[in-house]
Design a protein around this motif. Structure first.
Motif, mmCIF file in Angstrom:
data_model
loop_
_atom_site.group_PDB
_atom_site.id
_atom_site.type_symbol
_atom_site.label_atom_id
_atom_site.label_comp_id
_atom_site.label_asym_id
_atom_site.label_seq_id
_atom_site.Cartn_x
_atom_site.Cartn_y
_atom_site.Cartn_z
ATOM 1 N N TRP A 53 29.445 -9.153 29.575
ATOM 2 C CA TRP A 53 28.225 -8.654 28.951
ATOM 3 C C TRP A 53 27.022 -9.180 29.707
ATOM 4 C CZ3 TRP A 53 31.525 -12.235 27.039
ATOM 5 C CH2 TRP A 53 31.022 -13.514 26.809
ATOM 6 N N LEU A 54 25.894 -8.532 29.460
ATOM 7 C CA LEU A 54 24.635 -8.965 30.057
ATOM 8 C C LEU A 54 23.861 -9.749 29.018
ATOM 9 C CD1 LEU A 54 23.576 -5.685 31.917
ATOM 10 C CD2 LEU A 54 24.768 -7.668 32.842
ATOM 11 N N ALA A 55 23.460 -10.925 29.387
ATOM 12 C CA ALA A 55 22.675 -11.786 28.498
ATOM 13 C C ALA A 55 21.219 -11.712 28.971
ATOM 14 C CB ALA A 55 23.203 -13.214 28.549
ATOM 15 N N TRP A 56 20.518 -10.653 28.532
ATOM 16 C CA TRP A 56 19.148 -10.429 28.984
ATOM 17 C C TRP A 56 18.202 -11.499 28.448
ATOM 18 C CZ3 TRP A 56 18.042 -6.939 32.575
ATOM 19 C CH2 TRP A 56 18.909 -5.857 32.758
ATOM 20 N N PRO A 57 17.483 -12.185 29.333
ATOM 21 C CA PRO A 57 16.419 -13.065 28.858
ATOM 22 C C PRO A 57 15.346 -12.214 28.176
ATOM 23 C CG PRO A 57 16.931 -13.520 31.170
ATOM 24 C CD PRO A 57 17.641 -12.242 30.790
ATOM 25 N N THR A 58 14.672 -12.783 27.238
ATOM 26 C CA THR A 58 13.661 -12.063 26.463
ATOM 27 C C THR A 58 12.662 -11.350 27.372
ATOM 28 O OG1 THR A 58 13.849 -13.701 24.708
ATOM 29 C CG2 THR A 58 11.892 -12.301 24.681
ATOM 30 N N GLY A 59 12.519 -10.046 27.160
ATOM 31 C CA GLY A 59 11.531 -9.252 27.871
ATOM 32 C C GLY A 59 11.923 -8.788 29.260
ATOM 33 N N ARG A 60 12.988 -9.322 29.821
ATOM 34 C CA ARG A 60 13.346 -9.000 31.201
ATOM 35 C C ARG A 60 13.935 -7.601 31.349
ATOM 36 N NH1 ARG A 60 11.213 -11.723 35.315
ATOM 37 N NH2 ARG A 60 11.713 -13.895 35.276
ATOM 38 N N GLN A 61 14.684 -7.132 30.365
ATOM 39 C CA GLN A 61 15.230 -5.778 30.439
ATOM 40 C C GLN A 61 14.096 -4.764 30.432
ATOM 41 O OE1 GLN A 61 17.861 -4.658 27.244
ATOM 42 N NE2 GLN A 61 18.738 -2.983 28.409
ATOM 43 N N THR A 62 13.124 -4.986 29.580
ATOM 44 C CA THR A 62 11.960 -4.106 29.514
ATOM 45 C C THR A 62 11.191 -4.152 30.829
ATOM 46 O OG1 THR A 62 11.780 -4.390 27.138
ATOM 47 C CG2 THR A 62 9.801 -3.650 28.281
ATOM 48 N N GLU A 63 11.037 -5.331 31.385
ATOM 49 C CA GLU A 63 10.327 -5.483 32.651
ATOM 50 C C GLU A 63 11.030 -4.710 33.772
ATOM 51 O OE1 GLU A 63 8.803 -9.091 35.596
ATOM 52 O OE2 GLU A 63 9.798 -9.575 33.726
ATOM 53 N N LEU A 64 12.343 -4.829 33.844
ATOM 54 C CA LEU A 64 13.110 -4.125 34.872
ATOM 55 C C LEU A 64 13.041 -2.615 34.654
ATOM 56 C CD1 LEU A 64 14.892 -4.634 37.364
ATOM 57 C CD2 LEU A 64 16.864 -4.602 35.830
ATOM 58 N N THR A 65 13.146 -2.188 33.416
ATOM 59 C CA THR A 65 13.046 -0.760 33.101
ATOM 60 C C THR A 65 11.678 -0.218 33.478
ATOM 61 O OG1 THR A 65 14.630 -0.992 31.297
ATOM 62 C CG2 THR A 65 13.196 0.942 31.228
ATOM 63 N N ASP A 66 10.629 -0.974 33.196
ATOM 64 C CA ASP A 66 9.275 -0.540 33.543
ATOM 65 C C ASP A 66 9.081 -0.428 35.054
ATOM 66 O OD1 ASP A 66 8.621 -0.375 30.874
ATOM 67 O OD2 ASP A 66 7.538 -2.281 30.822
ATOM 68 N N LEU A 67 9.654 -1.339 35.814
ATOM 69 C CA LEU A 67 9.563 -1.261 37.276
ATOM 70 C C LEU A 67 10.294 -0.021 37.796
ATOM 71 C CD1 LEU A 67 10.054 -4.997 38.265
ATOM 72 C CD2 LEU A 67 8.023 -3.596 38.716
ATOM 73 N N PHE A 68 11.468 0.241 37.261
ATOM 74 C CA PHE A 68 12.217 1.429 37.656
ATOM 75 C C PHE A 68 11.433 2.690 37.297
ATOM 76 C CE2 PHE A 68 15.336 4.779 36.743
ATOM 77 C CZ PHE A 68 15.921 4.885 37.997
ATOM 78 N N ARG A 69 10.884 2.707 36.093
ATOM 79 C CA ARG A 69 10.088 3.852 35.637
ATOM 80 C C ARG A 69 8.887 4.064 36.566
ATOM 81 N NH1 ARG A 69 9.205 2.278 30.565
ATOM 82 N NH2 ARG A 69 11.037 3.356 29.808
ATOM 83 N N ARG A 70 8.230 2.969 36.950
ATOM 84 C CA ARG A 70 7.076 3.059 37.851
ATOM 85 C C ARG A 70 7.491 3.650 39.199
ATOM 86 N NH1 ARG A 70 4.582 -2.380 39.552
ATOM 87 N NH2 ARG A 70 4.861 -1.855 41.728
ATOM 88 N N CYS A 71 8.628 3.219 39.722
ATOM 89 C CA CYS A 71 9.134 3.733 40.994
ATOM 90 C C CYS A 71 9.373 5.241 40.916
ATOM 91 C CB CYS A 71 10.403 2.988 41.392
ATOM 92 S SG CYS A 71 11.090 3.527 42.969
ATOM 93 N N VAL A 72 10.058 5.679 39.879
ATOM 94 C CA VAL A 72 10.358 7.102 39.714
ATOM 95 C C VAL A 72 9.068 7.900 39.525
ATOM 96 C CG1 VAL A 72 11.474 8.802 38.197
ATOM 97 C CG2 VAL A 72 12.681 6.708 38.851
ATOM 98 N N ARG A 73 8.153 7.382 38.722
ATOM 99 C CA ARG A 73 6.872 8.067 38.490
ATOM 100 C C ARG A 73 6.100 8.237 39.800
ATOM 101 N NH1 ARG A 73 5.057 5.048 34.429
ATOM 102 N NH2 ARG A 73 4.044 3.607 35.846
ATOM 103 N N GLU A 74 6.099 7.199 40.623
ATOM 104 C CA GLU A 74 5.398 7.274 41.912
ATOM 105 C C GLU A 74 6.078 8.250 42.869
ATOM 106 O OE1 GLU A 74 2.515 6.192 42.820
ATOM 107 O OE2 GLU A 74 2.070 4.851 41.163
#
Length: 97
Positions: A53-74
Motif C-alpha cells: 500500500w501507499l502511505a501518503w504523507p498528509t497533503g502529498r497526494q494532492t500536491e502530486l496530483t496538482d503537479l500532474f494536472r498542471r503539466c497536462v493543462r500546460e
C-alpha cells in the motif's frame, strides 16, 4: 524555431516541462521517504499473503496530483497556442502578400 514562430506555445511547453520535473522530483522524494509499504505473511501450510500500500504523507497526494494536472493543462494550452499562432501567422502572411 518554436520560440521564434510560436512564443506562447513555447512558454506553455516550458511550463509543462517544469511541472514534469517537479512531479518527478516529488515522486522520487516520496519513494525514498517510505511511500510504499508492504507486508508478507506466510502460513505453516506454505500459503501466504503479500500486501502493499501507499502511505501518503498528509497533503502529498494532492500536491502530486496538482503537479500532474498542471503539466497536462500546460500541454493542452501549448497545443491550443500552436493552432492560434499558426492561424495568426497565415493571416499575417496573407495580409502582407
Amino acid at each position: 524555431m518554436i520560440r521564434e514562430y510560436y512564443p506562447r506555445a513555447a512558454q506553455h511547453l516550458l511550463n509543462a516541462q517544469q511541472a514534469k520535473v517537479e512531479s518527478a522530483s516529488l515522486w522520487s522524494t516520496l519513494l525514498e521517504g517510505g511511500l510504499v509499504e508492504q507486508e508478507v505473511v506466510t502460513y505453516p501450510n506454505g500459503s501466504g499473503v503479500i500486501s502493499a500500500w501507499l502511505a501518503w504523507p498528509t497533503g502529498r497526494q494532492t500536491e502530486l496530483t496538482d503537479l500532474f494536472r498542471r503539466c497536462v493543462r500546460e500541454l493542452w494550452a501549448c497545443l491550443d497556442a500552436l493552432v492560434v499562432e499558426s492561424v495568426e501567422g497565415i493571416q499575417c502572411a496573407a495580409a502582407s502578400a
